[in-house]
Design a protein around this motif. Structure first.
Motif, mmCIF file in Angstrom:
data_model
loop_
_atom_site.group_PDB
_atom_site.id
_atom_site.type_symbol
_atom_site.label_atom_id
_atom_site.label_comp_id
_atom_site.label_asym_id
_atom_site.label_seq_id
_atom_site.Cartn_x
_atom_site.Cartn_y
_atom_site.Cartn_z
ATOM 1 N N UNK A 1 1.018 -1.210 -0.097
ATOM 2 C CA UNK A 1 -0.335 -0.171 0.035
ATOM 3 C C UNK A 1 0.971 0.877 0.006
ATOM 4 N N UNK A 2 2.035 1.368 0.715
ATOM 5 C CA UNK A 2 3.670 2.305 0.776
ATOM 6 C C UNK A 2 3.304 3.142 -0.380
ATOM 7 N N UNK A 3 3.929 2.078 -1.148
ATOM 8 C CA UNK A 3 4.450 1.703 -2.114
ATOM 9 C C UNK A 3 3.518 2.467 -3.441
ATOM 10 N N UNK A 4 1.896 1.971 -3.270
ATOM 11 C CA UNK A 4 0.996 2.312 -4.285
ATOM 12 C C UNK A 4 0.961 3.767 -3.895
ATOM 13 N N UNK A 5 0.524 4.094 -2.035
ATOM 14 C CA UNK A 5 0.902 5.581 -1.915
ATOM 15 C C UNK A 5 1.475 6.567 -2.308
ATOM 16 N N UNK A 6 2.797 6.373 -1.471
ATOM 17 C CA UNK A 6 3.929 7.663 -1.673
ATOM 18 C C UNK A 6 3.473 7.697 -3.622
ATOM 19 N N UNK A 7 4.184 7.322 -4.169
ATOM 20 C CA UNK A 7 4.186 7.905 -5.879
ATOM 21 C C UNK A 7 2.657 8.533 -5.746
ATOM 22 N N UNK A 8 1.100 8.111 -5.740
ATOM 23 C CA UNK A 8 0.395 8.913 -5.663
ATOM 24 C C UNK A 8 0.439 9.930 -5.277
ATOM 25 N N UNK A 9 0.322 10.214 -4.106
ATOM 26 C CA UNK A 9 1.050 11.375 -3.239
ATOM 27 C C UNK A 9 1.846 12.432 -3.725
#
Length: 193
Positions: A18-26
């Motif tokens: 989730x963090x690997x998906x979340x950080x780039x989107x943020x």
């Protein structure tokens, strides 16, 4: 011990994914928002340039068209409205008022051939025309950047992250209602005596 590590390991893996998906989107939302702000700054830069040119233009006209006070007053009022506008919507309305006032000024200029021949006036008009072109490009660039940002904010999963961190859609630079109509100009009451 393996039973405890199993569920904890799964939770850790889920959090990492989730963090690997979340950080780039943020980060893409932050980058897109900065892009919008940068493009808006360019619009404001061109609006300021025009704002600064207008007093010189008005002073040039005053010497030739002393009795055209209504036109000069409308430009001064529209310029003040532009200076007080804060949001893109307020600036769009002020921009339209200023455009109308400037078009009336051009009618006045037509009545004074000596003014049209004045080198300072011609230079100011050329600068104003160039500024208007740059302003049109800056508004288009801003609206394109807003469109890209708003798509990111609306699309999944960007909408989830945008909602969690308070990213909201940006406002387009829109012309005021009625701006699609050419201003009406009355040549019969030009004020010449």
């Amino acid at each position: 011990m393996k039973k405890i590590f199993g569920p904890i390991g799964i939770i850790v893996i889920i959090l990492v994914v989730m963090s690997l998906l979340f950080i780039p989107k943020y980060n893409s939302l932050v980058t897109a928002e900065e892009g919008v702000d940068s493009k808006w700054a360019q619009v404001e830069n061109q609006l300021q340039r025009r704002f600064d040119l207008i007093p010189n233009l008005v002073e040039s006209v005053k010497g030739y068209a002393n009795h055209e006070k209504e036109v000069i007053a409308s430009i001064t009022d529209a310029r003040a409205q532009m200076g007080n506008a804060q949001s893109p919507k307020e600036q769009a309305v002020a921009n339209d008022a200023l455009n109308g006032a400037l078009s009336r000024l051009l009618v006045v200029v037509e009545n004074y051939p000596n003014l049209k021949a004045d080198a300072n006036f011609r230079q100011l008009m050329d600068e104003l025309a160039g500024t208007e072109n740059r302003l049109a490009v800056a508004r288009e660039d801003y609206n394109n950047e807003v469109q890209a940002f708003n798509k990111t904010v609306k699309r999944f999963p960007g909408n989830l992250i945008a909602g969690m961190f308070g990213f909201e859609q940006k406002e387009y630079f829109k012309a005021a209602a009625g701006a699609e109509k050419a201003p009406s100009i009355d040549f019969s009451g030009s004020g010449k005596q």
